[in-house]
Design a protein around this motif. Sequence first.
Motif, mmCIF file in Angstrom:
data_model
loop_
_atom_site.group_PDB
_atom_site.id
_atom_site.type_symbol
_atom_site.label_atom_id
_atom_site.label_comp_id
_atom_site.label_asym_id
_atom_site.label_seq_id
_atom_site.Cartn_x
_atom_site.Cartn_y
_atom_site.Cartn_z
ATOM 1 N N LYS A 14 76.774 78.795 75.676
ATOM 2 C CA LYS A 14 75.976 79.075 76.877
ATOM 3 C C LYS A 14 76.891 79.477 78.030
ATOM 4 O O LYS A 14 76.609 80.431 78.763
ATOM 5 C CB LYS A 14 75.134 77.850 77.248
ATOM 6 N N LEU A 17 78.230 83.000 77.312
ATOM 7 C CA LEU A 17 77.193 84.004 77.538
ATOM 8 C C LEU A 17 76.997 84.288 79.030
ATOM 9 O O LEU A 17 76.730 85.419 79.417
ATOM 10 C CB LEU A 17 75.865 83.573 76.902
ATOM 11 N N ALA A 22 76.826 91.326 79.453
ATOM 12 C CA ALA A 22 76.073 91.619 78.234
ATOM 13 C C ALA A 22 75.666 93.089 78.201
ATOM 14 O O ALA A 22 75.503 93.729 79.242
ATOM 15 C CB ALA A 22 74.823 90.745 78.169
ATOM 16 N N GLY A 93 75.451 87.015 68.430
ATOM 17 C CA GLY A 93 75.920 87.101 69.807
ATOM 18 C C GLY A 93 76.699 85.913 70.326
ATOM 19 O O GLY A 93 77.332 86.007 71.377
ATOM 20 N N GLY A 94 76.681 84.782 69.623
ATOM 21 C CA GLY A 94 77.383 83.588 70.100
ATOM 22 C C GLY A 94 78.890 83.655 69.916
ATOM 23 O O GLY A 94 79.651 83.460 70.863
ATOM 24 N N ALA A 97 80.470 86.260 72.107
ATOM 25 C CA ALA A 97 80.574 85.849 73.509
ATOM 26 C C ALA A 97 81.802 84.967 73.712
ATOM 27 O O ALA A 97 82.551 85.141 74.680
ATOM 28 C CB ALA A 97 79.311 85.109 73.955
ATOM 29 N N ASN A 113 79.574 91.958 75.689
ATOM 30 C CA ASN A 113 79.050 91.243 74.521
ATOM 31 C C ASN A 113 77.687 91.825 74.182
ATOM 32 O O ASN A 113 76.795 91.852 75.025
ATOM 33 C CB ASN A 113 78.925 89.749 74.810
ATOM 34 N N THR A 115 74.242 91.638 73.033
ATOM 35 C CA THR A 115 73.218 90.609 72.916
ATOM 36 C C THR A 115 72.493 90.728 71.572
ATOM 37 O O THR A 115 72.064 91.810 71.200
ATOM 38 C CB THR A 115 72.199 90.744 74.062
#
Length: 129
Positions: A14, A17, A22, A93-94, A97, A113, A115
């Motif tokens: 989190k 991100l 993004a 996407g994790g 990131a 990144n 998404t």
Amino acid sequence: MAQKITKSAKDIVKHALSSVTAISAEDALAQANSPDHVFVDLRDGAEQAKTGIIAGAVASSRGMMEFHIDPESPAHKPEFNLDKTFVFYCASGGRSALAAMVAMDMGLSPVLNMTGGVAAWKKAGGTLT
């Protein structure tokens, strides 16, 4: 005494991100053939082999990325020396990131990144080779 984990993987993702710019899969798709962008696949080799990667992307697993970026590393990939925008992606996407945040800490810039990762790429009509 048991370990006391103070941040979950979800918390760290989190934070990553929210720290990395993004790009949507749709916008990334429009840049797929751009000479100004380098796509970087952060999935592991088995995932890449199973599904393929975005055409022209640099394969750099999450575990090796720092070594691929570092020009002093024997594992350095020269694509990371280019003066371009780097679009990082993984399955969803994790991981990308997290990797993008570290890459920026190393001085790589600009880094985006994608998404939703490969899943969003395919949904947007992107193909893998």
